[in-house]
Design a protein around this motif. Structure first.
Motif, PDB file in Angstrom:
ATOM      1  N   ASN A 154       0.871  -1.183   0.126  1.00  0.00           N
ATOM      2  CA  ASN A 154       0.114   0.034  -0.065  1.00  0.00           C
ATOM      3  C   ASN A 154       0.720   1.376   0.104  1.00  0.00           C
ATOM      4  OD1 ASN A 154       0.530  -0.872   2.843  1.00  0.00           O
ATOM      5  ND2 ASN A 154      -0.145   1.121   3.469  1.00  0.00           N
ATOM      6  N   LEU A 155       2.083   1.066   0.262  1.00  0.00           N
ATOM      7  CA  LEU A 155       3.001   2.256   0.332  1.00  0.00           C
ATOM      8  C   LEU A 155       3.751   2.818  -1.188  1.00  0.00           C
ATOM      9  CD1 LEU A 155       5.160   1.527   3.614  1.00  0.00           C
ATOM     10  CD2 LEU A 155       3.241   2.846   3.538  1.00  0.00           C
ATOM     11  N   ILE A 156       3.356   1.986  -2.126  1.00  0.00           N
ATOM     12  CA  ILE A 156       3.658   2.564  -3.394  1.00  0.00           C
ATOM     13  C   ILE A 156       2.630   2.170  -4.321  1.00  0.00           C
ATOM     14  CG2 ILE A 156       6.092   1.918  -3.055  1.00  0.00           C
ATOM     15  CD1 ILE A 156       5.615  -0.161  -5.341  1.00  0.00           C
ATOM     16  N   LEU A 157       2.610   2.799  -5.538  1.00  0.00           N
ATOM     17  CA  LEU A 157       1.792   2.490  -6.763  1.00  0.00           C
ATOM     18  C   LEU A 157       2.507   1.288  -7.470  1.00  0.00           C
ATOM     19  CD1 LEU A 157      -0.837   3.035  -8.347  1.00  0.00           C
ATOM     20  CD2 LEU A 157       0.575   4.359  -9.894  1.00  0.00           C
ATOM     21  N   ASN A 158       1.848   0.103  -7.703  1.00  0.00           N
ATOM     22  CA  ASN A 158       2.587  -0.830  -8.510  1.00  0.00           C
ATOM     23  C   ASN A 158       2.344  -0.418 -10.036  1.00  0.00           C
ATOM     24  OD1 ASN A 158       3.526  -3.387  -9.402  1.00  0.00           O
ATOM     25  ND2 ASN A 158       1.994  -4.542  -8.994  1.00  0.00           N
ATOM     26  N   GLY A 159       3.510   0.453 -10.474  1.00  0.00           N
ATOM     27  CA  GLY A 159       3.553   0.797 -11.771  1.00  0.00           C
ATOM     28  C   GLY A 159       3.412  -0.399 -12.845  1.00  0.00           C
ATOM     29  N   ILE A 160       2.780   0.024 -13.945  1.00  0.00           N
ATOM     30  CA  ILE A 160       2.674  -0.956 -15.089  1.00  0.00           C
ATOM     31  C   ILE A 160       4.194  -1.105 -15.685  1.00  0.00           C
ATOM     32  CG2 ILE A 160       1.801  -1.172 -17.467  1.00  0.00           C
ATOM     33  CD1 ILE A 160      -0.135  -1.284 -14.830  1.00  0.00           C
ATOM     34  N   THR A 161       5.049   0.078 -15.756  1.00  0.00           N
ATOM     35  CA  THR A 161       6.357  -0.104 -16.443  1.00  0.00           C
ATOM     36  C   THR A 161       7.159  -0.869 -15.387  1.00  0.00           C
ATOM     37  OG1 THR A 161       6.316   2.089 -17.485  1.00  0.00           O
ATOM     38  CG2 THR A 161       8.303   1.057 -17.488  1.00  0.00           C
ATOM     39  N   ARG A 162       6.840  -0.714 -14.131  1.00  0.00           N
ATOM     40  CA  ARG A 162       7.654  -1.472 -12.978  1.00  0.00           C
ATOM     41  C   ARG A 162       7.451  -2.931 -13.134  1.00  0.00           C
ATOM     42  NH1 ARG A 162       6.104  -4.275  -8.534  1.00  0.00           N
ATOM     43  NH2 ARG A 162       7.669  -4.077  -6.658  1.00  0.00           N
ATOM     44  N   ARG A 163       6.197  -3.301 -13.627  1.00  0.00           N
ATOM     45  CA  ARG A 163       5.904  -4.660 -13.733  1.00  0.00           C
ATOM     46  C   ARG A 163       6.702  -5.250 -15.062  1.00  0.00           C
ATOM     47  NH1 ARG A 163      -0.675  -4.581 -13.216  1.00  0.00           N
ATOM     48  NH2 ARG A 163      -0.792  -2.945 -11.472  1.00  0.00           N
ATOM     49  N   VAL A 164       6.540  -4.331 -16.156  1.00  0.00           N
ATOM     50  CA  VAL A 164       7.358  -4.770 -17.285  1.00  0.00           C
ATOM     51  C   VAL A 164       8.873  -4.897 -16.948  1.00  0.00           C
ATOM     52  CG1 VAL A 164       8.025  -3.974 -19.620  1.00  0.00           C
ATOM     53  CG2 VAL A 164       5.745  -3.503 -18.873  1.00  0.00           C
ATOM     54  N   VAL A 165       9.593  -4.052 -16.206  1.00  0.00           N
ATOM     55  CA  VAL A 165      10.820  -4.006 -15.863  1.00  0.00           C
ATOM     56  C   VAL A 165      11.123  -5.519 -15.137  1.00  0.00           C
ATOM     57  CG1 VAL A 165      12.634  -3.344 -14.480  1.00  0.00           C
ATOM     58  CG2 VAL A 165      11.443  -1.611 -16.086  1.00  0.00           C
ATOM     59  N   LEU A 166      10.086  -5.771 -14.300  1.00  0.00           N
ATOM     60  CA  LEU A 166      10.501  -6.953 -13.472  1.00  0.00           C
ATOM     61  C   LEU A 166      10.295  -8.138 -14.417  1.00  0.00           C
ATOM     62  CD1 LEU A 166       8.516  -6.388 -10.179  1.00  0.00           C
ATOM     63  CD2 LEU A 166      11.185  -5.945 -10.446  1.00  0.00           C
ATOM     64  N   GLU A 167       9.459  -8.331 -15.152  1.00  0.00           N
ATOM     65  CA  GLU A 167       9.354  -9.378 -16.287  1.00  0.00           C
ATOM     66  C   GLU A 167      10.566  -9.425 -17.195  1.00  0.00           C
ATOM     67  OE1 GLU A 167       7.317 -11.808 -16.809  1.00  0.00           O
ATOM     68  OE2 GLU A 167       6.362 -11.428 -14.938  1.00  0.00           O
ATOM     69  N   LEU A 168      11.060  -8.412 -17.485  1.00  0.00           N
ATOM     70  CA  LEU A 168      12.371  -8.155 -18.361  1.00  0.00           C
ATOM     71  C   LEU A 168      13.672  -8.780 -17.506  1.00  0.00           C
ATOM     72  CD1 LEU A 168      12.189  -4.817 -19.982  1.00  0.00           C
ATOM     73  CD2 LEU A 168      11.723  -6.975 -21.115  1.00  0.00           C
ATOM     74  N   CYS A 169      13.460  -8.490 -16.428  1.00  0.00           N
ATOM     75  CA  CYS A 169      14.895  -8.937 -15.191  1.00  0.00           C
ATOM     76  C   CYS A 169      14.866 -10.432 -15.369  1.00  0.00           C
ATOM     77  CB  CYS A 169      14.683  -8.527 -13.932  1.00  0.00           C
ATOM     78  SG  CYS A 169      15.008  -6.959 -13.538  1.00  0.00           S
ATOM     79  N   LYS A 170      13.246 -11.084 -15.262  1.00  0.00           N
ATOM     80  CA  LYS A 170      13.159 -12.450 -15.123  1.00  0.00           C
ATOM     81  C   LYS A 170      13.760 -13.154 -16.600  1.00  0.00           C
ATOM     82  CE  LYS A 170       9.587 -13.949 -13.638  1.00  0.00           C
ATOM     83  NZ  LYS A 170       8.204 -14.266 -13.192  1.00  0.00           N
ATOM     84  N   GLU A 171      13.506 -12.498 -17.748  1.00  0.00           N
ATOM     85  CA  GLU A 171      13.662 -12.836 -19.120  1.00  0.00           C
ATOM     86  C   GLU A 171      15.327 -12.683 -19.345  1.00  0.00           C
ATOM     87  OE1 GLU A 171      11.756 -10.777 -21.923  1.00  0.00           O
ATOM     88  OE2 GLU A 171       9.763 -11.226 -21.127  1.00  0.00           O
ATOM     89  N   LEU A 172      15.715 -11.854 -18.460  1.00  0.00           N
ATOM     90  CA  LEU A 172      17.325 -11.306 -18.792  1.00  0.00           C
ATOM     91  C   LEU A 172      18.167 -12.372 -17.639  1.00  0.00           C
ATOM     92  CD1 LEU A 172      17.323  -7.712 -19.518  1.00  0.00           C
ATOM     93  CD2 LEU A 172      17.722  -9.574 -21.393  1.00  0.00           C
ATOM     94  N   GLY A 173      17.580 -12.973 -16.967  1.00  0.00           N
ATOM     95  CA  GLY A 173      18.343 -13.540 -15.608  1.00  0.00           C
ATOM     96  C   GLY A 173      18.841 -12.588 -14.695  1.00  0.00           C
TER      97      GLY A 173
END
Length: 284
Positions: free
Chosen positions: A199-218
């Motif tokens: 509740n202390l932050i907005l779960n940004g859409i670009t934030r979510r994209v970045v986390l997925e990219l981190c997963k893809e890039l290892g």
């Protein structure tokens, strides 16, 4: 001339009719979203509109359209305004009624408005990085709601602006939460660290994209609160948002981050993000 959407109609600005009794005007009683447009196409529109409905639900606001209807309206705004690179702004307020704090007792129809405008990618900031200023996070405890109540964010952004900085980074009880209009990420020893989606932050859409990219890039990720002191020792730092994409932070409170230039992990994520959007736009 910009074409707007309000109360089920597409209209020009000089034909807009918004009541002074709108609760968005009185109380900030409403929610909003900003959807990026690349090459005339909406980017992550479903995620943005889904979050709009989630925010509305959290303040007990019923949107009088379906998610698909709002996406269709956004597409029509892009087309009507011939937007190639830019964004769509959509807002929903509880509607117009006499000014009392509690919800209107009589049935009031929520007001949905929107527009699409041209806005270029911030290439200079993306490539060269920006400076930020830390400020105390004095906002309410429901930052997960993308509401119209943004005065604390505005004051923080202005404080950063007066210090010749691009963004303000909020610190709550010694912990970095997010930016005034962005999410914040640190990189230490190759690990990306960012505040968890509470509740202390907005779960940004670009934030979510970045986390997925981190997963893809290892790339290893730690979703945890990190302290102000830890922030000052990061090898890299970057912020994300719909309009700023992935922007390196090269200076915090007058002190260089790492070498004072965008770091390798940040650059890898930027390159991966660019592959998500049309090639012609990515090279702009």
């Amino acid at each position: 001339m910009t074409i707007y959407f309000i109360d089920g109609q597409f209209t020009k600005k000089d034909s807009l009719n918004i009541s002074i009794d709108d609760r968005g005007y009185y109380f900030g009683d409403g929610v909003y979203e900003v959807v990026k447009v690349y090459d005339g196409e909406l980017f992550t529109a479903e995620e943005h509109i889904e979050r709009l409905f989630q925010s509305a639900s959290k303040i007990k606001l019923a949107i009088p359209y379906s998610e698909q209807q709002l996406i269709d309206i956004a597409k029509e705004l892009v087309k009507a305004n011939d937007v190639k690179t830019g964004h769509v702004y959509m807002q929903v307020t509880r509607g117009a009624s006499p000014r009392v704090h509690q919800f209107p007792e009589l049935a009031v129809t929520p007001v949905v408005t929107g527009y699409a405008i041209h806005s270029p990618r911030p290439i200079k900031n993306i490539e060269g990085g920006v400076s930020v200023k830390t400020v105390e996070d004095v906002r309410w405890l429901r930052c997960d709601i993308k509401s119209l109540n943004l005065l604390a964010n505005v004051l923080a952004k202005q404080e950063a602006h007066e210090a010749d900085c691009t963004e303000a980074i909020f610190i709550r009880d010694g912990v970095v939460t997010e930016g005034s209009s962005s999410n914040a990420f640190g990189v230490k020893d190759g690990v990306v660290i960012t505040h968890p989606a509470t509740n202390l932050i907005l779960n940004g859409i670009t934030r979510r994209v970045v986390l997925e990219l981190c997963k893809e890039l290892g790339i290893s990720v730690e979703e945890r609160g990190f302290t102000h002191d830890e922030m000052n020792e990061m090898d890299e730092f970057f912020i994300t948002s719909t309009t700023s994409e992935i922007t390196p932070v090269v200076n915090i409170d007058g002190k260089a981050v790492g070498s004072g230039t965008p770091g390798d992990v940040t650059k890898k994520l930027q390159e991966a993000f660019a592959r998500q959007i049309p090639l012609s736009v990515a090279r702009d």
